[in-house]
Design an enzyme around this catalytic site. Structure first.
Site, PDB file in Angstrom:
ATOM      1  N   TYR A  47      43.179  58.089  50.429  1.00  0.00           N
ATOM      2  CA  TYR A  47      41.992  57.592  51.141  1.00  0.00           C
ATOM      3  C   TYR A  47      40.746  58.198  50.516  1.00  0.00           C
ATOM      4  O   TYR A  47      40.703  59.408  50.252  1.00  0.00           O
ATOM      5  CB  TYR A  47      42.043  57.954  52.629  1.00  0.00           C
ATOM      6  CG  TYR A  47      42.158  56.707  53.473  1.00  0.00           C
ATOM      7  CD1 TYR A  47      41.095  55.809  53.526  1.00  0.00           C
ATOM      8  CD2 TYR A  47      43.310  56.407  54.165  1.00  0.00           C
ATOM      9  CE1 TYR A  47      41.205  54.635  54.253  1.00  0.00           C
ATOM     10  CE2 TYR A  47      43.422  55.240  54.900  1.00  0.00           C
ATOM     11  CZ  TYR A  47      42.363  54.357  54.932  1.00  0.00           C
ATOM     12  OH  TYR A  47      42.460  53.198  55.642  1.00  0.00           O
ATOM     13  N   GLU A  49      37.165  56.939  51.388  1.00  0.00           N
ATOM     14  CA  GLU A  49      35.963  56.249  51.878  1.00  0.00           C
ATOM     15  C   GLU A  49      34.723  56.977  51.397  1.00  0.00           C
ATOM     16  O   GLU A  49      34.651  58.209  51.426  1.00  0.00           O
ATOM     17  CB  GLU A  49      35.976  56.201  53.411  1.00  0.00           C
ATOM     18  CG  GLU A  49      36.877  55.108  53.950  1.00  0.00           C
ATOM     19  CD  GLU A  49      36.946  55.096  55.476  1.00  0.00           C
ATOM     20  OE1 GLU A  49      36.299  55.930  56.114  1.00  0.00           O
ATOM     21  OE2 GLU A  49      37.670  54.235  56.000  1.00  0.00           O
ATOM     22  N   ASP A 193      26.948  35.054  40.213  1.00  0.00           N
ATOM     23  CA  ASP A 193      28.370  35.326  40.410  1.00  0.00           C
ATOM     24  C   ASP A 193      29.086  34.825  39.156  1.00  0.00           C
ATOM     25  O   ASP A 193      29.304  33.633  38.993  1.00  0.00           O
ATOM     26  CB  ASP A 193      28.852  34.605  41.667  1.00  0.00           C
ATOM     27  CG  ASP A 193      30.360  34.723  41.881  1.00  0.00           C
ATOM     28  OD1 ASP A 193      31.053  35.287  41.004  1.00  0.00           O
ATOM     29  OD2 ASP A 193      30.834  34.251  42.927  1.00  0.00           O
ATOM     30  N   THR A 219      34.618  38.865  39.607  1.00  0.00           N
ATOM     31  CA  THR A 219      35.989  39.333  39.775  1.00  0.00           C
ATOM     32  C   THR A 219      36.333  40.124  38.516  1.00  0.00           C
ATOM     33  O   THR A 219      35.650  40.035  37.497  1.00  0.00           O
ATOM     34  CB  THR A 219      36.988  38.164  39.883  1.00  0.00           C
ATOM     35  OG1 THR A 219      36.874  37.383  38.694  1.00  0.00           O
ATOM     36  CG2 THR A 219      36.692  37.288  41.087  1.00  0.00           C
ATOM     37  N   LYS A 222      39.872  37.621  36.011  1.00  0.00           N
ATOM     38  CA  LYS A 222      39.860  36.307  35.337  1.00  0.00           C
ATOM     39  C   LYS A 222      39.704  36.553  33.830  1.00  0.00           C
ATOM     40  O   LYS A 222      40.559  37.208  33.262  1.00  0.00           O
ATOM     41  CB  LYS A 222      38.779  35.431  35.964  1.00  0.00           C
ATOM     42  CG  LYS A 222      39.095  35.160  37.455  1.00  0.00           C
ATOM     43  CD  LYS A 222      38.087  34.305  38.178  1.00  0.00           C
ATOM     44  CE  LYS A 222      38.487  34.173  39.647  1.00  0.00           C
ATOM     45  NZ  LYS A 222      37.495  33.448  40.445  1.00  0.00           N
ATOM     46  N   ARG A 228      43.439  42.461  39.936  1.00  0.00           N
ATOM     47  CA  ARG A 228      42.793  41.607  40.927  1.00  0.00           C
ATOM     48  C   ARG A 228      41.750  42.438  41.680  1.00  0.00           C
ATOM     49  O   ARG A 228      42.090  43.453  42.293  1.00  0.00           O
ATOM     50  CB  ARG A 228      43.885  41.093  41.876  1.00  0.00           C
ATOM     51  CG  ARG A 228      43.506  40.028  42.843  1.00  0.00           C
ATOM     52  CD  ARG A 228      44.765  39.295  43.302  1.00  0.00           C
ATOM     53  NE  ARG A 228      45.312  38.544  42.189  1.00  0.00           N
ATOM     54  CZ  ARG A 228      44.832  37.351  41.803  1.00  0.00           C
ATOM     55  NH1 ARG A 228      43.862  36.750  42.463  1.00  0.00           N
ATOM     56  NH2 ARG A 228      45.337  36.742  40.750  1.00  0.00           N
TER      57      ARG A 228
HETATM   58  C1  LIG Z   1      37.227  33.383  41.783  1.00  0.00           C
HETATM   59  C2  LIG Z   1      35.856  33.366  42.295  1.00  0.00           C
HETATM   60  C3  LIG Z   1      35.468  34.143  43.399  1.00  0.00           C
HETATM   61  C4  LIG Z   1      36.445  34.822  44.328  1.00  0.00           C
HETATM   62  O1  LIG Z   1      37.261  35.746  43.839  1.00  0.00           O
HETATM   63  P1  LIG Z   1      38.486  36.275  44.730  1.00  0.00           P
HETATM   64  O2  LIG Z   1      38.849  37.540  44.011  1.00  0.00           O
HETATM   65  O3  LIG Z   1      39.529  35.219  44.703  1.00  0.00           O
HETATM   66  O4  LIG Z   1      37.967  36.552  46.096  1.00  0.00           O
HETATM   67  C5  LIG Z   1      34.134  34.183  43.744  1.00  0.00           C
HETATM   68  N1  LIG Z   1      33.221  33.478  43.064  1.00  0.00           N
HETATM   69  C6  LIG Z   1      33.561  32.691  42.013  1.00  0.00           C
HETATM   70  C7  LIG Z   1      32.498  31.926  41.301  1.00  0.00           C
HETATM   71  C8  LIG Z   1      34.885  32.598  41.603  1.00  0.00           C
HETATM   72  O5  LIG Z   1      35.218  31.790  40.588  1.00  0.00           O
END
Ligand SMILES: *Cc1c(COP(=O)(O)O)cnc(C)c1O
Length: 425
Positions: A47, A49, A193, A219, A222, A228
């Site tokens: 933990y 936090e 994002d 993320t 990807k 993840r």
């Molecule tokens: C994949 C994605 C997310 C979310 O990611 P998670 O890890 O699945 O919550 C957010 N924004 C965009 C543009 C994405 O392609």
């Protein structure tokens, strides 16, 4: 031996599936054994936090070192001035940013989900569309491209508190500078994002959002090829106190607000095992090997897009600048649902996807989205892309012929078994 035979047998079965098939889901990748090793470590027991040096638990000396290394590496990787590596996912990163920067009822302007945007950018079924008031921009019907002047027009009309750029299914680059101009004009925070193309952005293959946007989220699993998870960064605006966003009259730095948005705002204890795996992945992303990897991802996508076009497929915007492409299957008389199912039988994994101005439901869809991040990690190159498109076309044109699909599957299994999931070390 593993005691839980049921689960470990299923993990082996999934490993076989991941090995034998062609993985074209644009948001997926294969993490390295080092990344997976860190993720599967005893760090999950801890933990922690709070932030390094400022924890609410004892015994955090070691995880502090790990988290600081993750932060330092990602700042170097993206040229960021500040980062928080704790978000459990991309959606969590966006939730933390919105909680930190907005009040309930504020207006947000994002890219339309049905044109390739993400649920967390204001969809009515997501917290972002329930707590905030969402507005959307989309692509032009003729070109499949975003018209930056039209985005500016909507922003001037609606005066959102936040403008969100970035997508899950847009194959072209973003004009962050133009968006920053209009965000400044209307007094909006600009959030990029970059969940999908972040690996290509990190190594300079696409426009740099950190040079223009107030906040950048991504993320880590990807194109970045880590565990993840999620991540929040800032480029240039770090030193500015966010004067008009203070609570109870306090002047707080944006970085403090964002840290608070993650914990205690939207999360409890950070996943230090995943943060360690992020550190490993950021280290990998700084290597020459990874540079070669992202260059190949982009080349493969470009060759794959040409191969689809040559076979008469209708690509939204006609091609790609990044790692993915969105294909409108209507001209082939198919739906996304039919394509996903037929290709699945042939062990080619894609996802059905809405296309702009789609006339079908999200469960059927008129399109499919494919990306080259995962297959490039397996070691596939340009000439393999034409072979893959050949398999896809052959499966789609014979989508109701089970014997034909079985034949394609056998060829693919034999081919992909030649590419191990993990590089020899
Ligand atoms: C994949 C994605 C997310 C979310 O990611 P998670 O890890 O699945 O919550 C957010 N924004 C965009 C543009 C994405 O392609």
């Amino acid at each position: 031996m593993h005691q839980d035979k049921i689960i470990y047998d299923l993990i082996s079965k999934e490993e076989k599936r991941q090995t034998e098939g062609i993985e074209l889901i644009a948001s997926e990748n294969y993490a390295s054994s080092q990344v997976i090793g860190a993720m599967g470590s005893i760090l999950t027991n801890k933990y922690a936090e709070g932030l390094p040096g400022k924890r609410y638990y004892g015994g955090c000396e070691v995880v502090d070192e790990i988290e600081n290394i993750a932060i330092d590496r990602v700042k170097e990787l993206f040229g960021a001035t500040w980062a928080n590596v704790q978000p459990h996912s991309g959606a969590q990163a966006n939730a933390a940013v919105m909680l930190a920067c907005l009040n309930p009822g504020d207006k947000i302007l994002g890219f339309d989900l049905s044109h390739g945007g993400h649920l967390t950018h204001g969809s009515p079924v997501n917290f972002s569309g329930k707590i905030y008031q969402p507005f959307f921009y989309g692509v032009e019907k003729e070109t499949g491209l975003i018209d930056w002047n039209k985005v500016a027009d909507i922003a001037r009309k609606e005066k959102p508190q936040m403008i969100i750029c970035g997508a899950s299914a847009y194959s072209r680059d973003w004009d962050y500078a133009a968006l920053k101009d209009v965000a400044d004009e209307v007094g909006a925070i600009l959030l990029a994002d970059i969940s999908h193309p972040s690996g290509l952005i990190a190594r300079g293959l696409l426009n740099d959002p950190l040079a223009h946007c107030d906040i950048v989220t991504t993320t880590t699993h990807k194109t970045l090829r880590g565990p993840r998870g999620g991540l929040i960064m800032m480029g240039e605006d770090f030193e500015n106190p966010w004067g008009h966003k203070t609570m109870k009259g306090q002047v707080k730095m944006m970085s403090q607000l964002l840290d608070g948005g993650v914990f205690p705002g939207t999360q409890g204890g950070p996943l230090e095992h995943v943060i360690a795996a992020k550190a490993v992945a950021f280290g990998e992303a700084l290597t020459d090997d990874y540079m070669q990897y992202v260059l190949q991802v982009k080349k493969n996508a470009s060759v794959m897009a040409d191969a689809f076009v040559n076979k008469g497929y209708d690509l939204i915007s006609g091609g790609t600048d990044n790692h993915m492409m969105l294909i409108d299957l209507r001209s082939k008389g198919l739906t996304g649902k039919i394509a996903e199912k037929a290709l699945g039988i042939a062990d080619i994994t894609i996802n059905k996807n809405m296309v702009p101005f789609d006339d079908k439901s999200p469960f059927v869809t008129s399109g499919m989205r494919v990306g080259t991040a995962a297959i490039t990690t397996r070691g596939l190159v340009e000439s393999d892309m034409e072979r893959i498109v050949g398999f896809i076309d052959s499966a789609l044109m014979n989508h109701d012929n089970a014997d034909h699909l079985e034949g394609v599957k056998n060829e693919i299994n034999e081919w992909m078994n030649q590419y191990p999931l993990f590089k020899a070390e």
